[in-house]
Design an enzyme around this catalytic site. Structure first.
Site, mmCIF file in Angstrom:
data_model
loop_
_atom_site.group_PDB
_atom_site.id
_atom_site.type_symbol
_atom_site.label_atom_id
_atom_site.label_comp_id
_atom_site.label_asym_id
_atom_site.label_seq_id
_atom_site.Cartn_x
_atom_site.Cartn_y
_atom_site.Cartn_z
ATOM 1 N N ASN A 123 0.825 -1.471 -0.179
ATOM 2 C CA ASN A 123 -0.262 -0.198 -0.055
ATOM 3 C C ASN A 123 0.854 1.370 0.185
ATOM 4 O O ASN A 123 0.253 2.632 -0.391
ATOM 5 C CB ASN A 123 -1.406 -0.169 1.199
ATOM 6 C CG ASN A 123 -2.125 -0.641 0.875
ATOM 7 O OD1 ASN A 123 -2.247 -1.540 -0.238
ATOM 8 N ND2 ASN A 123 -2.294 -1.575 2.168
ATOM 9 N N THR A 173 13.196 -18.315 -30.832
ATOM 10 C CA THR A 173 11.566 -18.186 -30.435
ATOM 11 C C THR A 173 10.664 -18.636 -31.433
ATOM 12 O O THR A 173 10.710 -17.791 -32.586
ATOM 13 C CB THR A 173 11.030 -16.887 -29.410
ATOM 14 O OG1 THR A 173 12.225 -16.856 -28.513
ATOM 15 C CG2 THR A 173 9.791 -16.546 -28.888
ATOM 16 N N LYS A 175 8.182 -17.884 -34.152
ATOM 17 C CA LYS A 175 7.562 -16.809 -34.819
ATOM 18 C C LYS A 175 6.475 -17.702 -36.170
ATOM 19 O O LYS A 175 7.131 -18.124 -36.450
ATOM 20 C CB LYS A 175 8.351 -16.085 -35.544
ATOM 21 C CG LYS A 175 9.065 -15.404 -34.587
ATOM 22 C CD LYS A 175 8.562 -14.252 -33.411
ATOM 23 C CE LYS A 175 9.406 -14.197 -32.390
ATOM 24 N NZ LYS A 175 7.938 -13.294 -31.028
ATOM 25 N N ASP A 203 6.448 -18.642 -27.162
ATOM 26 C CA ASP A 203 6.378 -17.407 -26.799
ATOM 27 C C ASP A 203 5.804 -17.150 -25.334
ATOM 28 O O ASP A 203 4.753 -18.096 -25.057
ATOM 29 C CB ASP A 203 5.779 -16.368 -27.838
ATOM 30 C CG ASP A 203 6.619 -14.511 -28.127
ATOM 31 O OD1 ASP A 203 6.620 -13.974 -27.449
ATOM 32 O OD2 ASP A 203 6.718 -14.548 -29.168
ATOM 33 N N HIS A 294 9.726 -16.508 -18.369
ATOM 34 C CA HIS A 294 9.610 -15.065 -19.587
ATOM 35 C C HIS A 294 9.386 -14.239 -18.246
ATOM 36 O O HIS A 294 8.339 -13.917 -17.374
ATOM 37 C CB HIS A 294 8.597 -15.439 -20.278
ATOM 38 C CG HIS A 294 9.032 -14.238 -21.389
ATOM 39 N ND1 HIS A 294 8.368 -13.006 -21.013
ATOM 40 C CD2 HIS A 294 9.685 -14.316 -22.555
ATOM 41 C CE1 HIS A 294 8.532 -12.117 -22.604
ATOM 42 N NE2 HIS A 294 8.995 -13.004 -22.757
ATOM 43 N N ARG A 295 9.373 -12.987 -18.645
ATOM 44 C CA ARG A 295 9.638 -11.760 -17.999
ATOM 45 C C ARG A 295 7.916 -10.706 -18.086
ATOM 46 O O ARG A 295 8.370 -9.836 -17.727
ATOM 47 C CB ARG A 295 10.380 -10.676 -17.742
ATOM 48 C CG ARG A 295 11.478 -10.096 -18.860
ATOM 49 C CD ARG A 295 12.664 -9.575 -18.224
ATOM 50 N NE ARG A 295 13.192 -9.024 -19.328
ATOM 51 C CZ ARG A 295 13.975 -7.812 -19.131
ATOM 52 N NH1 ARG A 295 14.247 -7.380 -18.093
ATOM 53 N NH2 ARG A 295 14.170 -7.446 -20.354
#
EC number: 4.1.1.39
Length: 475
Positions: A123, A173, A175, A203, A294-295
């Site tokens: 908080n 990755t 695609k 991904d 993964h972030r």
């Protein structure tokens, strides 16, 4: 602030409101080895003294509230309160300060990043007396870090599992990130792994959508891994994203990956949450799975310089919660990352003992004792011309991940993988021979193109691709 008023109901209790700094600003305090230390970048509202604002941060993130309460007398505030023990102005910034707060260890549940963050970044970040607040760094004492399992396996165990040493690992990755069928997805995985990369990756937003359900993807990717291993004689892997809407579903997906015999799964640790991530990390350690992290969502939290949480704190939290890899930026690619700042949190991920170094944004000396390290993953807008810089910046204990920089090759997926593997091997050999990759990197790549037509084609395609924008996250 209104004056305290004596009550008739009890002796020694004074109802009312008093300045935070009377209780929580303690500049003479000597920190203990067991204290958790925090460095905040604080911007008070106009007219609020920094001592009062800093004390408010300490109070609202520990034992304090806006008024005195009866139950203060039922505990030892001196034992449990957070303490603002130092304040320093930020050079070149008006009305901005670095505030240091010490927290007693007993305020936090053992082995819980969730509880740690609920207190320290709870908080208080919405407190009206502050215009902005950013958590720049945490010092986690060994007495607390030892209550965490940490990474499921760590760097050395991973290298032993996949039998690869002396160079960065290579990834890709797949695609487009969304829309492929499971069979076509698996085909791309096979082609890239056959071409020479060590890993391929889901991904972050590939989970279980109508066009490709998770179980189908896991099956076709496992088939691709086994086929590529048989052809190359190398151990391969694909980061199968186990992130799901519930912890139970996440663990079910991880269990299926284990049944298929694949080496690694993946989790989106910020969107999935620390409780889910720690649960998955424990499962991975118990069942021999590596865990790629993964972030996704990190930039919402860490990109603003004056408010939020710096990624070095999120990186420390991940090391405690558990993960064997985590994305860390590239310095040279399309995503945010200033060199010294990036290298600072890369060291915090990998090393056992990291000295305080303000030039790299490290506010405290951090001793991880025996906690395993995490491999940083460089990904985002990188291609073969970046290979010398990436090898020089990140060193061997890293994963260099090329998505478009592999699948965008004019000859196809496998030649794209070949180009990246040749470029990496050339850079590692040149470095081992004593050449300076920072100065001679482009020459090293050009020399390698003479015996690799795949690399030559890649160099031609991406020779003018650059991502040159000012870095926001500076010291």
């Amino acid at each position: 602030m209104s004056p305290q008023t004596e009550t008739k109901a009890g002796v020694g209790f004074k109802a009312g409101v008093k300045d935070y700094r009377l209780t929580y600003y303690t500049p003479d305090y000597e920190t203990k080895e067991t204290d958790i230390l925090a460095a905040f970048r604080m911007t008070p509202q106009a007219g609020v003294p920094p001592e009062e604002a800093g004390a408010a941060v300490a109070a609202e993130s520990s034992t304090g509230t806006w008024t005195t309460v009866w139950t203060d007398g039922l505990t030892s505030l001196d034992r449990y309160k957070g303490r603002c023990y130092d304040i320093e102005p930020v050079p070149g910034e008006e009305n901005q300060y670095i505030v240091y707060v010490a927290y007693p260890l007993d305020l936090f549940e053992e082995g819980s990043v969730t509880n740690l963050f609920t207190s320290i970044v709870g908080n208080v970040f919405g407190f009206k007396a502050l215009r902005a607040l950013r958590l720049e760094d945490l010092r986690i004492p060994p007495a607390y870090s030892k209550t965490f399992q940490g990474p499921p396996h760590g760097i050395q165990v991973e290298r032993d599992k996949i039998n690869k040493y002396g160079r960065p690992l290579l990834g890709c990755t797949i695609k487009p990130k969304l829309g492929l069928s499971a069979k076509n997805y698996g085909r791309a995985v096979y082609e890239v792994l056959r071409g020479g990369l060590d890993f391929t990756k889901d991904d972050e937003n590939v989970t279980s959508q109508p066009f490709m359900r998770w179980r189908d993807r896991f099956l076709f990717c496992a088939e691709a891994i086994y086929k590529a291993q048989a052809e190359t004689g190398e151990i391969k892997g694909h980061y199968l994203n186990a992130t799901a809407g519930t912890c139970e579903e996440m663990l079910k997906r991880a269990e299926y990956a284990k049944e298929l015999g694949v080496p690694i799964v993946m989790h989106d640790y910020l969107t999935g949450g620390f409780t889910a991530n720690t649960s998955l990390a424990h499962y991975c350690r118990d069942n021999g799975l590596l865990l790629h992290i993964h972030r996704a969502m990190h930039a919402v939290i860490d990109r603003q310089k004056n408010h939020g949480i710096h990624f070095r704190v999120l990186a420390k939290a991940l090391r405690m919660s558990g993960g064997d890899h985590i994305h860390s930026g590239t310095v040279v690619g399309k995503l945010e990352g200033e060199r010294e700042v990036t290298l600072g949190f890369v060291d915090l991920l990998r090393d056992d003992y990291i000295e305080k170094d303000r030039s790299r944004g490290i506010y405290f000396t951090q001793d991880w004792v025996s906690m395993p390290g995490v491999l940083p993953v460089a990904s985002g807008g990188i291609h073969v011309w970046h290979m010398p810089a990436l090898t020089e910046i990140f060193g061997d204990d890293s994963v260099l991940q090329f998505g478009g920089g592999t699948l965008g090759h004019p000859w196809g997926n496998a030649p794209g993988a070949v180009a990246n593997r040749v470029a990496l091997e050339a850079c590692v050999q040149a470095r081992n021979e004593g050449r300076d990759l920072a100065r001679e990197g482009n020459d090293v790549i050009r020399e390698a193109t003479k015996w690799s037509p795949e690399l030559a084609a890649a160099c031609e395609v991406w020779k003018e691709i650059k991502f040159e924008f000012d870095t926001i996250d500076t010291l």
